[in-house]
Design a protein around this motif. Sequence first.
Motif, PDB file in Angstrom:
ATOM      1  N   SER A 111      23.903  84.951  36.440  1.00 24.18           N
ATOM      2  CA  SER A 111      24.430  83.664  36.887  1.00 24.18           C
ATOM      3  C   SER A 111      24.135  82.609  35.828  1.00 24.18           C
ATOM      4  O   SER A 111      23.256  82.791  34.970  1.00 24.18           O
ATOM      5  CB  SER A 111      23.762  83.279  38.216  1.00 24.18           C
ATOM      6  N   TYR A 134      27.727  93.431  44.964  1.00 25.26           N
ATOM      7  CA  TYR A 134      27.069  92.938  43.750  1.00 25.26           C
ATOM      8  C   TYR A 134      25.571  93.241  43.782  1.00 25.26           C
ATOM      9  O   TYR A 134      24.996  93.739  42.809  1.00 25.26           O
ATOM     10  CB  TYR A 134      27.309  91.427  43.623  1.00 25.26           C
ATOM     11  N   ASP A 153      36.525  97.865  38.272  1.00 33.64           N
ATOM     12  CA  ASP A 153      35.743  97.130  37.289  1.00 33.64           C
ATOM     13  C   ASP A 153      36.047  97.709  35.905  1.00 33.64           C
ATOM     14  O   ASP A 153      35.695  98.845  35.595  1.00 33.64           O
ATOM     15  CB  ASP A 153      34.249  97.257  37.607  1.00 33.64           C
ATOM     16  N   GLU A 205      28.194  81.980  42.177  1.00 34.61           N
ATOM     17  CA  GLU A 205      29.466  82.401  41.591  1.00 34.61           C
ATOM     18  C   GLU A 205      30.054  83.628  42.278  1.00 34.61           C
ATOM     19  O   GLU A 205      31.049  84.181  41.791  1.00 34.61           O
ATOM     20  CB  GLU A 205      29.288  82.721  40.107  1.00 34.61           C
ATOM     21  N   LYS A 258      39.887  84.243  34.415  1.00 30.21           N
ATOM     22  CA  LYS A 258      38.617  83.525  34.374  1.00 30.21           C
ATOM     23  C   LYS A 258      38.873  82.051  34.089  1.00 30.21           C
ATOM     24  O   LYS A 258      39.603  81.696  33.166  1.00 30.21           O
ATOM     25  CB  LYS A 258      37.715  84.103  33.276  1.00 30.21           C
ATOM     26  N   GLU A 279      37.728  87.444  39.935  1.00 34.80           N
ATOM     27  CA  GLU A 279      37.990  87.860  38.562  1.00 34.80           C
ATOM     28  C   GLU A 279      38.127  89.375  38.450  1.00 34.80           C
ATOM     29  O   GLU A 279      38.955  89.876  37.685  1.00 34.80           O
ATOM     30  CB  GLU A 279      36.872  87.348  37.654  1.00 34.80           C
ATOM     31  N   ARG A 326      28.183  87.086  31.806  1.00 40.15           N
ATOM     32  CA  ARG A 326      27.647  87.392  33.134  1.00 40.15           C
ATOM     33  C   ARG A 326      28.293  88.645  33.716  1.00 40.15           C
ATOM     34  O   ARG A 326      29.492  88.832  33.593  1.00 40.15           O
ATOM     35  CB  ARG A 326      27.887  86.212  34.072  1.00 40.15           C
ATOM     36  N   SER A 327      27.488  89.483  34.321  1.00 44.16           N
ATOM     37  CA  SER A 327      28.011  90.673  34.985  1.00 44.16           C
ATOM     38  C   SER A 327      28.760  90.255  36.247  1.00 44.16           C
ATOM     39  O   SER A 327      28.218  89.526  37.084  1.00 44.16           O
ATOM     40  CB  SER A 327      26.867  91.622  35.355  1.00 44.16           C
ATOM     41  N   ARG A 328      29.998  90.712  36.378  1.00 38.66           N
ATOM     42  CA  ARG A 328      30.789  90.393  37.575  1.00 38.66           C
ATOM     43  C   ARG A 328      30.581  91.421  38.682  1.00 38.66           C
ATOM     44  O   ARG A 328      30.950  91.170  39.822  1.00 38.66           O
ATOM     45  CB  ARG A 328      32.275  90.351  37.221  1.00 38.66           C
ATOM     46  N   SER A 329      30.002  92.576  38.340  1.00 41.12           N
ATOM     47  CA  SER A 329      29.860  93.635  39.332  1.00 41.12           C
ATOM     48  C   SER A 329      28.434  93.832  39.820  1.00 41.12           C
ATOM     49  O   SER A 329      28.207  94.504  40.815  1.00 41.12           O
ATOM     50  CB  SER A 329      30.352  94.963  38.736  1.00 41.12           C
ATOM     51  N   TYR A 337      33.333  85.821  41.051  1.00 43.10           N
ATOM     52  CA  TYR A 337      33.226  87.144  40.430  1.00 43.10           C
ATOM     53  C   TYR A 337      34.204  88.127  41.072  1.00 43.10           C
ATOM     54  O   TYR A 337      34.881  88.887  40.373  1.00 43.10           O
ATOM     55  CB  TYR A 337      31.806  87.685  40.576  1.00 43.10           C
TER      56      TYR A 337
END
Length: 876
Positions: free
Chosen positions: A348, A649, A799, A471, A484, A478, A428-431, A475
């Motif tokens: 984040s 997540y 992903d 977020e 994004k 996206e 940032r990791s979205r998953s 996420y």
Amino acid sequence: MTQKLAQWFGKSSDVLSDKSSSSANSADNLHSDASANQTAHAKKSEPSSYRRASAKGLSLAVKPTVLGEVPVLDPSKPTFYVIREYSRSNSLLVGMMTDELNLPSALASVAHAGVSETSAMVFLKDRRNKKGATSATPRLERLVQACLADSSLDVNLIPVTILWGRAPDKEESLFRLLVADEWSSPSIPKQLFNIGVLGRDTFVRFSEVKSLQKLISDAKAGVGDDLTHTIAMRLKGYLDKQRTSIVGPDLSDRRNIAGQILSSAVVQSAIEKEAQATGKPIVEIKKQAAGYLGEITSDYSHSVIRFFDHFLTWLWTRLYDGVEVRHFERVRALAPDHQIVYVPCHRSHIDYLLLSYVIYKRGLRIPHIAAGENLNIPVLGELLRNGGAFFMRRSFKGNELYSTVFKEYVHTLMQRAVPMEYFIEGGRSRSGRLLPPKMGMLAMTVNSHLREPAKPVVFIPTYISYERIMEGATYVGELKGKPKESENWLGLLKTAKKIERIFGTVHLSFGEPLYLADFMEKFSVKTDSETPADDTSATANRHAMIANLGVKVMQNINKAAVVNPVSLLALVLLSTPKSALDEAQCLEQIALYQRIAQSLPYDADTHVTDMTPSEILAYGAGLKLITRTPHLLGDMIRVADKQAPLLSYFRNNILHVFILASFMAALVQRNGRIRREQLDSITNLMYPFLQTELFLKTALRNVPALTDRILQVLTDEGVIVDLGHGVLGAPEGNSESYQQLVVLASPAQQSLERYFMALALLSEQGSDKLTAEQAVNLCYVLGQRVSVLYADDLPDMFDKALFTSFIDTLKRLDYVVENAETKTLGFDARINKIAEHAKFVLNPDMMQLLRHTASLDNAEIDTAMREMSKKRKFRL
């Protein structure tokens, strides 16, 4: 009042103003004998009526206090006051104070044998002098020449420090902390604000008198060939020391090292090459390089750091139930003798603030943070820069000059042993999973040390986990294809609305340190000065070392994982068809995971929540992540509406801790019974893919021993039955143990579904038909479709980072080969052989769905790729 002051200052051409500020103590008790000493100093002339009126006007808004002793002067010598920069308001203030303290007036003209000046102030940096602070100001030059012409003439020089807005009793005010000046030069509006608002929190420090003749004598003995410049620099040094004693050292890279970087041999060479390549003048390219440097460098501010300290303390209490920190003692022990490089995972935007806050509150110097240029937006960008951030572009490609300037800046940080921090995942990791490491900053750090070693370098992998993130919804959008959005103030305002919500507890764990020296020894890498010019293997060894170091960083981040209540609850509920379980079953499944984690600790650094299963359910309900549905036969626990994608997540944060136990459970549950040698064969084949995806720490050669331990624990728990003769089986189909086995098996099945879909796509399309990019994009589109057909709507199935990782692993293991010219992926029958193993884990309906979905014709592929190139969500 500030309007009148602005008018006064605008008219005066020879009354000047400083560009720094902060606060003061009281000086009501100035020595009474100081006035007696000063009355003997006959003023050479009185200030003009206009100057007196201007100073009197300033006194209406400004009530300064004095720190230290009032200097005692030799009345036979002319007196001049040395101020850092050309300034109107500060010189009026000095004039006001000299009159009040009965010192020779700073605003009056000075007429003495050999000396005739319109005022008694010397500015070390005059804005009318385009050469800046490194060139002597005209007045100082005239005084030096007068003293050289007449050795009997001497001049009193009094360095004067003025600071605004630094009253200690006002430091609890966030606003005052933020606007307090230190080393930077304020704009005209900011200086007017200082006068109108902070004028009563101002202090003045008159330093000890310096003899100009003595300064000339000392300068002649030195090595400098510009006498006046040398004296100016020494006077600047006196002022810097005085300011440092009050506000701390000037740590701004913008002010302190810009010249050093631009004049370095590496940057000068890059400037010359750019000029030759573009045909532009050297002067223009230098300006371009200076612009890059201004874009990059940090502008550290003590007052902004204090502001963040107060503000974040307030923010954490409103957002979180607490911040739990583990293993910080490792960092404290290493800090005195090592160059610390923090390499945290990136969950984040809060990560930036959180890590610096924790380090600052524990008494260590906060790191310089590499931040993406997307955060360099008005106001916020400067605040982050003041807090130690330096900005980097997402790509250096095609801009050799920018790349050189940036690398040289990193090198200066390394040479000064400044703590650094960068997010090795790049974004940032979205998953919720760790992303593959980006080697750019890591390579720059390593190469800088090899170029010119300073302190020993140690990397601190740092695990950060949340129980809710601001977020989260973004996420999920996206991952589903929504473009994004760039960072802007509208987005920040939307985020600010969430400040009163509860986000649970934040967990920060400092992992096992990684010493660069150990990797250099392992890969036989030496410093540049020790490496022969004709050593062809040196570059290959260095690249291999950096790649291995990147993977080890990710593995050590995962080793420091925290299995928090939310991630454990998500792991259980998202493993059920409808994200719901009977309460009793839910409690027992949570307890099972806790027992597995305790019996098979992933690592000594891994922490598992000590909450009871009942407390975990209550905790999840308090965060509004789950709901309870009353029922006569027992309450049902289900994921709250629209929370399943978000909970995935947090499940993914800890998936690596349980993935092998899940994989073993999936093999047994799908087959009912399976021979041990077959289980081992499938595990050895599939483990490299799981290891790459989840950065598992266990080497493939050690997997058989780990498998023994896992199967023993699962057998002891009753979820797997040892049928003897090397055969393992599932419990009775209607038993509670079997239901636990089904839930335990689910996470591994989801990973294998993605693998099989990618393999099916390659197999259906044929060898040398798709590029890696096309394969990843098509898998993304197919994953969206499967997610909808499968009715879970979880983002894991689409992903892109996971598909990229899988394709890269196929290439690394030589299952596919990328054509050097066409970039298409070639493969043989082994691809089908890997896919055949899916039948041991996936049910036939899912395999049929994945095969059918992967059967795309050319028109469908063209449509999918066209839509992907537009970066739009693919609509079903």
